[in-house]
Motif scaffolding. Structure first.
Motif, PDB file in Angstrom:
ATOM      1  N   ALA A  61       0.779  -1.025   0.238  1.00  0.00           N
ATOM      2  CA  ALA A  61       0.153   0.032  -0.190  1.00  0.00           C
ATOM      3  C   ALA A  61       0.883   1.455  -0.113  1.00  0.00           C
ATOM      4  N   ILE A  62       1.987   1.044   0.823  1.00  0.00           N
ATOM      5  CA  ILE A  62       2.734   2.445   0.931  1.00  0.00           C
ATOM      6  C   ILE A  62       3.488   2.633  -0.442  1.00  0.00           C
ATOM      7  N   LEU A  63       4.286   1.562  -0.870  1.00  0.00           N
ATOM      8  CA  LEU A  63       5.249   1.679  -1.890  1.00  0.00           C
ATOM      9  C   LEU A  63       4.615   2.055  -3.195  1.00  0.00           C
ATOM     10  N   THR A  64       3.646   1.201  -3.468  1.00  0.00           N
ATOM     11  CA  THR A  64       2.988   1.510  -4.991  1.00  0.00           C
ATOM     12  C   THR A  64       2.304   2.851  -4.894  1.00  0.00           C
ATOM     13  N   SER A  65       1.934   3.302  -3.806  1.00  0.00           N
ATOM     14  CA  SER A  65       1.124   4.571  -3.845  1.00  0.00           C
ATOM     15  C   SER A  65       2.071   5.825  -3.979  1.00  0.00           C
ATOM     16  N   ALA A  66       3.565   5.561  -3.818  1.00  0.00           N
ATOM     17  CA  ALA A  66       4.241   6.810  -3.630  1.00  0.00           C
ATOM     18  C   ALA A  66       5.120   6.584  -5.144  1.00  0.00           C
ATOM     19  N   PRO A  67       5.472   7.797  -5.428  1.00  0.00           N
ATOM     20  CA  PRO A  67       6.258   7.991  -6.888  1.00  0.00           C
ATOM     21  C   PRO A  67       7.627   7.360  -6.712  1.00  0.00           C
ATOM     22  N   VAL A  68       8.303   6.681  -7.864  1.00  0.00           N
ATOM     23  CA  VAL A  68       9.383   6.368  -7.868  1.00  0.00           C
ATOM     24  C   VAL A  68      10.355   7.099  -7.344  1.00  0.00           C
TER      25      VAL A  68
END
Length: 533
Positions: free
Chosen positions: A392-399
């Motif tokens: 949830a955290i990592l896929t919702s944050a930009p690269v």
């Protein structure tokens, strides 16, 4: 405003394992496992460390908390360093530093230098975890990110939960020093695989500057908060020192938020928290770690102190938990790729809550089958929560913020670990102090006074019994029985609180929206998630 930036195409299509997604996963595996392993390997080594170095319960907690402190304070900063200077470079520096500090810990002959090196070890560990996650985020295509995070969760979960087994084997066969010297071969393997398999160093956020005021403010705030959590159970939550340190944490945290709102290049862009998956995911990571670290810390005292198991036997008793955490995260990642993060996360929290409720009902005579069922449910549940919250955290944050987001996720986990051992430890100690006189009175025993009573309460809170010198067998048995009953009272209340926290987290996780499917060609680039700034 809303910014949408193109996601970098995953560099995993070149021939050969170097720089590819699965080669990257193999390369970071040993480094990640080394960091996670050291978070819990001391759970079994703690009694041996305490006996060898004559350490109190508070000092033993600092052996654990010092490591978590170094991690928590530096994780977000380390994530920013990876974004700015390249995750490969930061990862390799962390592996070297972690290995060297492990040697220094093993050579320590007193508690103070041991704790100091544990803090430094945590700092180097903080450079490894976000860098590893940043490498995964930039290497895997969008449609396989859930699977990647599941594998990553298996590495962390398996190593975290395997700590008691590995520690038990090493402490039983050699001494507590071996629990840290094992990092030498693991660190060398991580270094060699990193050189061989990791692709060229590629910073993802070269245009930004390091937010030095933000780093200083956040570091002081987290340090003060963790310090207060560790010392409050010893000094008292209403003690002047505790309140002062908590006030410092609140003041620096508030100034940090105000500074980040106006900084040109903020360490932690606050707009990232407008994403519900990120905000809820961070909270769930804190609560998940509270249940995991808190339960592991005190269940070890139960297994060794109350049941009288050896370190190795205690580690083997925890095998159902370790196995489930190692096995279940990868299937959870595949499930997340299919149905999103909400369903696995809710299910995992319900399972963890039921498990902790079961463990709160332990007695000095509980059988292996009952405890094993509890451990299985706890391992399955926590692995699903860890994977779901991470995704949830990592896929919702930009690269471009992959390192910062990963640092935030890991910091939440470490802060939750400190919160778990501190708060649950306080609950357990208060309950022991309240019930110990009654159990001693029922057994016809007299309690010592003054410092003797404080020492007895500290020992009982660790699952031990203090038998008077020269006492008869009948008196020794009575003292041991009364002490263990008081400890079990404390364990019941602490684990009941943890079960209630997991149940509340399950309700919160219902508000997580399922991850949206990303369109695009197979393995191709997809738009970077929108972040409101």
């Amino acid at each position: 405003m809303t910014q949408t930036a193109p996601r970098e195409a995953p560099p995993g299509r070149r021939p050969g394992p170097r720089g590819g997604p699965w080669g990257t996963l193999v390369a970071i595996a040993f480094g990640v496992m080394m960091v996670a392993l050291d978070g819990t390997i001391v759970a079994v080594a703690n009694p041996a460390i305490g006996a060898d170095l004559d350490a109190s319960l508070a000092e033993l907690q600092w052996v654990t908390h010092g490591y978590l402190l170094g991690l928590a304070v530096f994780l977000i900063t380390a994530g920013k360093l990876g974004d700015r200077y390249g995750h490969r470079r930061v990862f390799m520096v962390g592996v070297v530093g972690f290995t060297l500090t492990s040697v220094a810990i093993a050579l320590s002959s007193a508690v103070v230098p041991l704790v100091a090196f544990r803090i430094l070890q945590g700092v180097f560990g903080a450079t490894i975890a976000p860098a590893a996650m940043g490498l995964l985020r930039s290497s895997f295509p969008p449609d396989k990110l859930g699977r990647a995070f599941g594998m990553f969760g298996s590495l962390i979960g398996g190593a975290t939960a395997a700590g008691p087994i590995v520690g038990g084997i090493l402490v039983s066969a050699f001494s507590w020093h071996a629990a840290f010297l094992i990092n030498i071969p693991v660190g060398l393997a991580a270094l060699g695989l990193g050189v061989w398999l990791l692709g060229p160093n590629r910073p993802t956020d070269t245009s930004s500057r390091m937010d030095l005021p933000g780093i200083a403010l956040l570091s002081v705030a987290i340090f003060a908060l963790v310090w207060a959590l560790v010392e409050a159970p010893v000094k008292g939550w209403a003690h002047a020192e505790t309140l002062t340190v908590l006030a410092v944490a609140l003041a620096f945290g508030t100034v940090f938020v105000l500074w980040e709102r106006k900084a040109e290049a903020p360490l932690l862009p606050l707009g990232i928290f407008r994403s519900a998956p990120i905000s809820i995911g961070v909270v769930l990571m804190v609560l998940m770690a509270l249940g995991l670290m808190g339960s592991l810390f005190f269940i070890t005292f139960y297994l060794q102190g109350v049941l009288g198991l050896t370190p190795l036997q205690a580690g083997l008793q925890l095998l159902p938990l370790t196995a489930m955490m190692a096995i279940c995260a990868t299937p959870a990642g595949r499930l997340i790729d299919t149905v999103g993060t909400r369903v696995p996360t809710v299910g995992g929290l319900v399972s963890a809550s039921v498990a902790l409720f079961m463990l709160s009902r332990l007695t000095p005579d509980t059988g292996v089958v009952y405890t094993s069922v509890g451990f299985v449910l706890l391992g399955v549940g926590l692995s699903m929560v860890m994977t779901g919250a991470t995704a949830a955290i990592l896929t919702s944050a930009p690269v471009s913020l992959a390192g910062v987001a990963s640092g935030m996720q890991q910091a939440a986990m470490q802060l939750g670990g400190s919160l778990g051992t501190a708060v649950l430890g306080a609950v357990l100690s208060v309950r022991v102090a309240a019930t110990l006189p009654g159990h001693f009175g029922d057994a016809g025993l007299e309690l010592p006074q003054g410092e003797g009573l404080a020492a007895l309460q500290s020992a009982v809170a660790q699952g031990s019994a203090v038998v008077p010198e020269g006492a008869s067998d009948a008196v020794a048995q009575a003292v041991t029985r009364a002490s263990h009953l008081a400890f079990m009272d404390g364990l019941f209340l602490a684990f009941s609180v943890a079960a209630a926290v997991m149940a509340g987290a399950a309700v919160l996780s219902l508000f997580m929206k399922p991850a949206a499917k990303e369109e695009g060609a197979e393995g191709g680039a997809a738009p970077e998630p929108a972040v409101h700034l």
